[in-house]
Design an enzyme around this catalytic site. Structure first.
Site, PDB file in Angstrom:
ATOM      1  N   GLY A 104     -27.949   0.986   2.280  1.00 46.72           N
ATOM      2  CA  GLY A 104     -26.903   2.007   2.210  1.00 46.72           C
ATOM      3  C   GLY A 104     -25.575   1.299   2.133  1.00 46.72           C
ATOM      4  O   GLY A 104     -25.512   0.141   1.703  1.00 46.72           O
ATOM      5  N   ASP A 112       0.856  -1.182   0.000  1.00 48.05           N
ATOM      6  CA  ASP A 112       0.000   0.000   0.000  1.00 48.05           C
ATOM      7  C   ASP A 112       0.894   1.234   0.000  1.00 48.05           C
ATOM      8  O   ASP A 112       1.941   1.245   0.658  1.00 48.05           O
ATOM      9  CB  ASP A 112      -0.881  -0.016   1.259  1.00 48.05           C
ATOM     10  N   ASN A 160     -24.943  -8.032  -6.614  1.00 53.13           N
ATOM     11  CA  ASN A 160     -25.293  -6.898  -5.764  1.00 53.13           C
ATOM     12  C   ASN A 160     -26.577  -6.219  -6.240  1.00 53.13           C
ATOM     13  O   ASN A 160     -27.412  -5.814  -5.432  1.00 53.13           O
ATOM     14  CB  ASN A 160     -24.141  -5.888  -5.710  1.00 53.13           C
ATOM     15  N   PHE A 177     -17.345 -11.188  -2.307  1.00 50.90           N
ATOM     16  CA  PHE A 177     -18.750 -11.026  -1.921  1.00 50.90           C
ATOM     17  C   PHE A 177     -18.852 -10.836  -0.413  1.00 50.90           C
ATOM     18  O   PHE A 177     -19.788 -11.304   0.225  1.00 50.90           O
ATOM     19  CB  PHE A 177     -19.564 -12.260  -2.361  1.00 50.90           C
ATOM     20  N   PHE A 182     -32.713 -11.206   2.763  1.00 49.48           N
ATOM     21  CA  PHE A 182     -32.819  -9.948   2.022  1.00 49.48           C
ATOM     22  C   PHE A 182     -34.248  -9.598   1.645  1.00 49.48           C
ATOM     23  O   PHE A 182     -34.526  -9.131   0.551  1.00 49.48           O
ATOM     24  CB  PHE A 182     -31.894  -9.949   0.789  1.00 49.48           C
ATOM     25  N   CYS A 234     -21.242  -0.411  -0.889  1.00 49.10           N
ATOM     26  CA  CYS A 234     -21.334  -1.273  -2.079  1.00 49.10           C
ATOM     27  C   CYS A 234     -22.623  -1.119  -2.870  1.00 49.10           C
ATOM     28  O   CYS A 234     -22.588  -0.734  -4.038  1.00 49.10           O
ATOM     29  CB  CYS A 234     -21.169  -2.728  -1.672  1.00 49.10           C
ATOM     30  N   ALA A 289     -38.171  -5.304   4.924  1.00 49.77           N
ATOM     31  CA  ALA A 289     -38.554  -3.956   4.507  1.00 49.77           C
ATOM     32  C   ALA A 289     -38.020  -2.962   5.530  1.00 49.77           C
ATOM     33  O   ALA A 289     -37.814  -3.308   6.692  1.00 49.77           O
ATOM     34  CB  ALA A 289     -40.066  -3.859   4.420  1.00 49.77           C
ATOM     35  N   GLY A 290     -37.787  -1.747   5.131  1.00 43.85           N
ATOM     36  CA  GLY A 290     -37.293  -0.746   6.066  1.00 43.85           C
ATOM     37  C   GLY A 290     -36.950   0.544   5.362  1.00 43.85           C
ATOM     38  O   GLY A 290     -37.585   0.928   4.379  1.00 43.85           O
ATOM     39  N   THR A 330     -14.178  -4.266  -7.321  1.00 43.11           N
ATOM     40  CA  THR A 330     -15.368  -4.263  -8.176  1.00 43.11           C
ATOM     41  C   THR A 330     -15.152  -3.251  -9.290  1.00 43.11           C
ATOM     42  O   THR A 330     -15.059  -2.055  -9.045  1.00 43.11           O
ATOM     43  CB  THR A 330     -16.612  -3.880  -7.343  1.00 43.11           C
TER      44      THR A 330
HETATM   45  C1  UDX Z   1     -22.957  -6.009   0.546  1.00 41.24           C
HETATM   46  C2  UDX Z   1     -23.062  -7.424  -0.041  1.00 41.24           C
HETATM   47  O1  UDX Z   1     -23.854  -8.241   0.820  1.00 41.24           O
HETATM   48  C3  UDX Z   1     -21.694  -8.032  -0.265  1.00 41.24           C
HETATM   49  O2  UDX Z   1     -21.827  -9.292  -0.905  1.00 41.24           O
HETATM   50  C4  UDX Z   1     -20.873  -7.092  -1.137  1.00 41.24           C
HETATM   51  O3  UDX Z   1     -19.575  -7.581  -1.330  1.00 41.24           O
HETATM   52  C5  UDX Z   1     -20.806  -5.696  -0.525  1.00 41.24           C
HETATM   53  O4  UDX Z   1     -22.137  -5.214  -0.288  1.00 41.24           O
HETATM   54  P1  UDX Z   1     -22.587  -4.916   2.952  1.00 41.24           P
HETATM   55  O5  UDX Z   1     -22.663  -3.575   2.292  1.00 41.24           O
HETATM   56  O6  UDX Z   1     -21.532  -5.171   3.956  1.00 41.24           O
HETATM   57  O7  UDX Z   1     -22.410  -6.091   1.855  1.00 41.24           O
HETATM   58  O8  UDX Z   1     -23.977  -5.089   3.695  1.00 41.24           O
HETATM   59  P2  UDX Z   1     -25.233  -6.046   3.720  1.00 41.24           P
HETATM   60  O9  UDX Z   1     -25.261  -6.728   5.026  1.00 41.24           O
HETATM   61  O10 UDX Z   1     -25.350  -6.886   2.512  1.00 41.24           O
HETATM   62  O11 UDX Z   1     -26.409  -4.944   3.731  1.00 41.24           O
HETATM   63  C6  UDX Z   1     -26.498  -3.926   2.757  1.00 41.24           C
HETATM   64  C7  UDX Z   1     -27.624  -2.942   3.053  1.00 41.24           C
HETATM   65  O12 UDX Z   1     -28.891  -3.523   2.766  1.00 41.24           O
HETATM   66  C8  UDX Z   1     -27.713  -2.451   4.490  1.00 41.24           C
HETATM   67  O13 UDX Z   1     -27.958  -1.050   4.470  1.00 41.24           O
HETATM   68  C9  UDX Z   1     -28.899  -3.181   5.065  1.00 41.24           C
HETATM   69  O14 UDX Z   1     -29.547  -2.446   6.089  1.00 41.24           O
HETATM   70  C10 UDX Z   1     -29.792  -3.298   3.842  1.00 41.24           C
HETATM   71  N1  UDX Z   1     -30.737  -4.427   3.904  1.00 41.24           N
HETATM   72  C11 UDX Z   1     -30.286  -5.705   3.878  1.00 41.24           C
HETATM   73  C12 UDX Z   1     -32.114  -4.191   3.932  1.00 41.24           C
HETATM   74  O15 UDX Z   1     -32.580  -3.027   3.945  1.00 41.24           O
HETATM   75  N2  UDX Z   1     -32.977  -5.253   3.935  1.00 41.24           N
HETATM   76  C13 UDX Z   1     -32.537  -6.534   3.902  1.00 41.24           C
HETATM   77  O16 UDX Z   1     -33.384  -7.445   3.902  1.00 41.24           O
HETATM   78  C14 UDX Z   1     -31.145  -6.766   3.880  1.00 41.24           C
END
Ligand code: UDX
Length: 431
Positions: free
Chosen positions: A258, A31, A209, A153, A250, A261, A253-254, A122
């Protein structure tokens, strides 16, 4: 055991370096940030990720892990070099590959023998070919090399676990034996392996994603319909998830997704499609629904309170998801800005993310705990589903508030229980 270099020691790079060392390889993290290298060499992790510190200490102790700012130290020995640098969002939403290109150039400059270059970042479809071109143009001698895409992932907060227990591993290359050789680095992991071409591997990352983001926006749209037809989206998710073709994950609802990724990748995929002359209607809708969720909770609050001007609103949760201090693209930021714009007096609490938000936003009051936020508040707005919030003493909370209003952006409470406890309670998509 192979000699591996990992260029970029951010979130993905450091996790990859430490975990590859755990799998038995000799790994050097590279780095340009010298101070960071010194910290890592002394065994101090630069990111928080459960389990990372122990694995890092173990690998350093066994002499399997090193860190340097000097490509000349790490690259000549390596059989494989992973590129794991950031691909930030460019001005038009596209993924900016400037750091990937710089890394490719520096790798080429230091290469002394045949090597396989593995891309973990990515990147827009076709970047693997660009890396191959840059390396080819910058090599000092005619050295054969291969380029393989091996997307990650990993989820924040469970990156080490995800690395060690992947659902699948994807390797894409113009050269199949090279892709298989990279797969061999992971041979200790018991998982499915998919070997394909470069473009397809790069696309699998974006498509995965985008699909997960689509599931979230889909269930959020169902939530809006549920509110109108008097149904409960939580039970709708449960019922849908029992179908093996759908599955239960996944579908919460909410307030929407954010993080570093989903927002960036869905946007980058959409812009990429547009550049190629295709209008991605579904992806555009996914993004629009996601952003609207942030406005909808504020609207709900305005409706219940009969206006927001001079109302004291307590925000619970700032991080984009629980168990992290990450506020990148966090819904809380848009929500707070919207509340301030409408004249509300905002106070907030988060178990981990307050220092980062404080540095960015100093116009709101930060409290030491949820009860401090509740004191004198006209309403509470739950934005992140921290376990701490599920365990709140609801009677105490209510006794501290000026009005017992809760808008629950993550559906952590049961509507009936909350009403029985005397709250005016609104969830997302719940009758
Ligand atoms: C994600 C992917 O899961 C991962 O494979 C990729 O490499 C990077 O992006 P991450 O950003 O760490 O990982 O979070 P993740 O736990 O997947 O949640 C992402 C967002 O979705 C969060 O803001 C979470 O609150 C939201 N979410 C997740 C929902 O609103 N509803 C769900 O049912 C699941």
């Amino acid at each position: 055991m192979s000699a591996v270099a990992v260029v970029g020691t951010g979130y993905v790079g450091l996790t990859t370096a430490v975990c590859l060392a755990e799998l038995g390889h000799r790994v050097t993290g590279v780095d340009i940030d010298k101070a960071k290298m010194a910290r890592l060499r002394s065994g101090e992790p630069t990111i928080y990720e459960p389990g990372l510190d122990e694995l890092m200490a173990k690998a350093l102790e066994r002499g399997r892990l090193a860190f340097t700012s000097d490509y000349g130290e790490a690259i000549p020995e390596a059989d494989f070099v992973f590129i794991a640098v950031g691909t930030p969002r460019g001005r038009r939403g596209e993924a900016d590959t400037v750091f990937v290109k710089q890394a490719a150039k520096s790798i080429a400059g230091a290469m002394k023998k045949t090597m396989t270059i593995v891309n973990k970042s990515t990147v827009p479809i076709g970047t693997g070919n660009i890396v191959a071109r840059i390396v080819g143009e910058n090599l000092r001698d005619e050295i054969p090399f291969y380029v393989v895409s091996n997307p990650e992932f990993l989820r924040e907060g469970s990156a080490i676990y995800d690395f060690m227990h992947p659902d699948r591993l994807v390797f894409g290359s113009h050269d199949e034996p090279a892709a298989r050789a990279v797969a061999g680095l992971y041979s200790k992991l018991d998982t499915k392996i998919l070997i394909t071409d470069l473009h397809t591997a790069e696309m699998i990352k974006y498509a995965s994603n985008a699909f997960l983001a689509t599931r979230i926006s889909f269930i959020n749209e169902m939530a809006r319909i549920c509110e109108r037809v008097d149904a409960d989206v939580k039970v709708v998710s449960e019922g849908m998830g029992m179908d093996r073709r759908i599955g239960p994950l996944f579908l919460d609802a909410g307030i929407g997704y954010g993080g570093s990724c989903f927002p960036k990748d869905v946007k980058a995929l959409a812009r990429m499609a547009e550049t190629m002359g295709y209008h991605p209607e579904l992806l555009d809708a996914v993004m629009e629904i996601n952003l609207d969720q942030r406005t909808l909770v504020v609207e709900k609050l305005r409706e219940v309170l009969g206006g927001l001007r001079d109302q004291v609103v307590g925000v619970l949760g700032l991080a984009y998801k629980p168990n992290t201090d990450d506020i990148r693209e966090a819904p809380a930021i848009d929500v707070i800005e919207n509340l301030l714009q409408k004249g509300a007096d905002v106070r907030a609490y988060d178990p981990k993310a307050m220092p980062l938000l404080k540095a960015r936003m100093n116009t709101i009051r930060y409290c030491d705990d949820p009860y401090g936020v509740a004191t004198g508040a006209d309403a509470l707005l739950i934005i992140t589903e921290w376990d701490e919030f599920r365990q709140l003493d609801l009677d105490r909370l209510k006794s501290l508030m000026r009005r017992p209003v809760i808008v629950d952006g993550r559906n952590i409470f049961d509507p009936k229980t909350m009403r029985d406890r005397g709250f005016v309670y609104r969830g997302v998509g719940r009758s």
